[in-house]
Each structure stands twice: as structure tokens, then as C-alpha cells.
Scaffold this motif. Structure first.
Motif, PDB file in Angstrom:
ATOM      1  N   ASP A  30      73.137 -60.512  10.138  1.00 45.38           N
ATOM      2  CA  ASP A  30      72.065 -60.181  11.063  1.00 45.38           C
ATOM      3  C   ASP A  30      71.659 -58.717  10.899  1.00 45.38           C
ATOM      4  N   PRO A  31      70.505 -58.449  10.295  1.00 47.79           N
ATOM      5  CA  PRO A  31      70.065 -57.062  10.112  1.00 47.79           C
ATOM      6  C   PRO A  31      69.529 -56.433  11.398  1.00 47.79           C
ATOM      7  N   GLY A  32      69.439 -57.232  12.452  1.00 49.31           N
ATOM      8  CA  GLY A  32      68.946 -56.709  13.718  1.00 49.31           C
ATOM      9  C   GLY A  32      67.471 -56.965  13.900  1.00 49.31           C
ATOM     10  N   PRO A  33      66.944 -56.566  15.058  1.00 47.53           N
ATOM     11  CA  PRO A  33      65.520 -56.778  15.319  1.00 47.53           C
ATOM     12  C   PRO A  33      64.665 -55.921  14.400  1.00 47.53           C
ATOM     13  N   ARG A  34      63.459 -56.381  14.133  1.00 55.31           N
ATOM     14  CA  ARG A  34      62.553 -55.649  13.251  1.00 55.31           C
ATOM     15  C   ARG A  34      61.945 -54.462  13.993  1.00 55.31           C
ATOM     16  N   ASP A  35      61.674 -53.397  13.284  1.00 52.34           N
ATOM     17  CA  ASP A  35      61.022 -52.209  13.846  1.00 52.34           C
ATOM     18  C   ASP A  35      59.531 -52.198  13.561  1.00 52.34           C
ATOM     19  N   ARG A  36      59.032 -53.273  12.953  1.00 53.50           N
ATOM     20  CA  ARG A  36      57.615 -53.374  12.596  1.00 53.50           C
ATOM     21  C   ARG A  36      57.140 -54.795  12.865  1.00 53.50           C
ATOM     22  N   VAL A  37      55.852 -54.925  13.044  1.00 51.72           N
ATOM     23  CA  VAL A  37      55.241 -56.248  13.124  1.00 51.72           C
ATOM     24  C   VAL A  37      54.854 -56.629  11.698  1.00 51.72           C
ATOM     25  N   ALA A  38      55.282 -57.789  11.250  1.00 53.95           N
ATOM     26  CA  ALA A  38      54.908 -58.255   9.917  1.00 53.95           C
ATOM     27  C   ALA A  38      53.412 -58.574   9.897  1.00 53.95           C
ATOM     28  N   ALA A  39      52.777 -58.294   8.791  1.00 52.57           N
ATOM     29  CA  ALA A  39      51.323 -58.480   8.667  1.00 52.57           C
ATOM     30  C   ALA A  39      50.895 -59.909   8.979  1.00 52.57           C
ATOM     31  N   TRP A  40      51.709 -60.887   8.657  1.00 52.60           N
ATOM     32  CA  TRP A  40      51.311 -62.277   8.873  1.00 52.60           C
ATOM     33  C   TRP A  40      51.279 -62.650  10.363  1.00 52.60           C
ATOM     34  N   HIS A  41      51.809 -61.808  11.252  1.00 50.34           N
ATOM     35  CA  HIS A  41      51.726 -62.062  12.693  1.00 50.34           C
ATOM     36  C   HIS A  41      50.454 -61.475  13.318  1.00 50.34           C
ATOM     37  N   VAL A  42      49.798 -60.566  12.616  1.00 49.05           N
ATOM     38  CA  VAL A  42      48.639 -59.853  13.174  1.00 49.05           C
ATOM     39  C   VAL A  42      47.519 -60.805  13.605  1.00 49.05           C
ATOM     40  N   PRO A  43      47.069 -61.747  12.777  1.00 50.58           N
ATOM     41  CA  PRO A  43      45.969 -62.628  13.223  1.00 50.58           C
ATOM     42  C   PRO A  43      46.317 -63.389  14.507  1.00 50.58           C
ATOM     43  N   GLN A  44      47.524 -63.901  14.607  1.00 51.52           N
ATOM     44  CA  GLN A  44      47.939 -64.639  15.796  1.00 51.52           C
ATOM     45  C   GLN A  44      47.897 -63.744  17.031  1.00 51.52           C
ATOM     46  N   ILE A  45      48.439 -62.556  16.943  1.00 50.23           N
ATOM     47  CA  ILE A  45      48.488 -61.657  18.093  1.00 50.23           C
ATOM     48  C   ILE A  45      47.083 -61.207  18.488  1.00 50.23           C
ATOM     49  N   GLN A  46      46.242 -60.927  17.506  1.00 48.92           N
ATOM     50  CA  GLN A  46      44.866 -60.539  17.813  1.00 48.92           C
ATOM     51  C   GLN A  46      44.125 -61.686  18.506  1.00 48.92           C
ATOM     52  N   MET A  47      44.327 -62.916  18.048  1.00 46.85           N
ATOM     53  CA  MET A  47      43.682 -64.074  18.675  1.00 46.85           C
ATOM     54  C   MET A  47      44.187 -64.277  20.100  1.00 46.85           C
ATOM     55  N   GLU A  48      45.468 -64.039  20.346  1.00 46.66           N
ATOM     56  CA  GLU A  48      46.000 -64.167  21.700  1.00 46.66           C
ATOM     57  C   GLU A  48      45.286 -63.197  22.643  1.00 46.66           C
ATOM     58  N   MET A  49      45.052 -61.967  22.164  1.00 45.64           N
ATOM     59  CA  MET A  49      44.333 -60.992  22.989  1.00 45.64           C
ATOM     60  C   MET A  49      42.899 -61.451  23.246  1.00 45.64           C
TER      61      MET A  49
END
Length: 148
Positions: A30-49
Motif C-alpha cells: 500500500d503506497p498510501g493515498p495519492r497526493d494528486r488527482v489523476a488526469a483520467w478523473h478530471v472529466p468526471q469531477i468537472q461533470m459532477e460540478m
């Protein structure tokens, strides 16, 4: 403000070669939680907004590790990006879905503005800011969780 939660599996392949005694088996890594948002999540998050309306100007992204806590990042809304994304989705609908044609490989590769859209996706991902780091001891978990 939307909250997008991504839980990252703590498993990895135990060996990387066929000669390894653990090839094909899994281990806890387990490398732990990510410190960045992966680029492939950006469209989903933008659409949620976008779906929450014009008053929604940011979203939270929670990266949860199975054994090493949580990182919370905040991403701002980008209306120009949303407009580009909706235009591309509309083109895909008319060019392939409505036309009954399967899309070719890299179907938008030569489309004007597509490279800029991809670059903006990376910029938005890189612009998300860490707002909190929560150690594992403070993360509420099921009492039946097994500690690794």
C-alpha cells in the motif's frame, strides 16, 4: 460541493518474472493515498460540478488508502473546459453513435483543439490542491476490518 471518493486497492503482484516463487500471486503493498488527482478523473469531477449548477465552483477529491489514511484535494470548476468536453461528446455522438459507425482508433487525434483539451486536462489535474491529510488512525473503519 461534490465529493468524489476513490479507494485504492492495497494489492500488488508478488513477483514480476515467471521464475519468481510468487509470480501471479498478490501481496499487500500500500503506497498510501495519492497526493494528486489523476488526469483520467478530471472529466468526471468537472461533470459532477456542472450537474450541480453554476453555483458549484469546486469539488473535493478524496483519495483513500486501505492502510495509510486519506488525502483530500480540491479542484476548481473550469467552464471553458466543460464547454470543450461537451462539444467533443456531441461530436462523438453525431459522428459515430448516430451514424452507426464504430470509432476508429485515436478518433479525435487530428481534431482541431483536441491536443489543447488534453493539455488542459493535465493542467486541471495538476492544479488540484491538497486541503487535508488524515492519518489512518483517524479514519473511521468497520470494526470487523482486519489489520494487515
Amino acid at each position: 460541493q461534490p465529493l468524489e471518493v476513490k479507494s485504492h486497492a492495497p494489492f500488488a503482484q508478488g513477483g514480476s518474472t515467471r521464475k519468481s516463487a510468487t509470480y501471479g500471486k498478490f501481496t499487500v503493498r500500500d503506497p498510501g493515498p495519492r497526493d494528486r488527482v489523476a488526469a483520467w478523473h478530471v472529466p468526471q469531477i468537472q461533470m459532477e460540478m456542472m450537474c450541480l449548477g453554476e453555483g458549484c465552483t469546486s469539488a473535493l477529491f478524496l483519495s483513500s488508502s486501505a492502510t495509510r489514511g486519506v488525502t483530500i484535494l480540491q479542484m476548481g470548476r473550469d467552464d471553458a473546459y466543460l464547454s470543450s468536453m461537451l462539444s467533443l461528446a456531441g461530436s462523438f455522438q453525431s459522428d459515430f453513435v448516430d451514424a452507426g459507425q464504430p470509432p476508429p482508433e485515436d478518433f479525435f487525434a487530428d481534431r482541431k483543439g483536441y491536443a489543447e483539451f488534453l493539455n488542459r486536462t493535465l493542467e486541471i489535474a495538476e492544479g488540484a490542491e491538497v486541503v487535508a491529510r488524515i492519518p489512518d488512525e483517524q479514519v473511521q473503519r468497520s470494526p470487523s476490518n482486519v489489520k494487515w
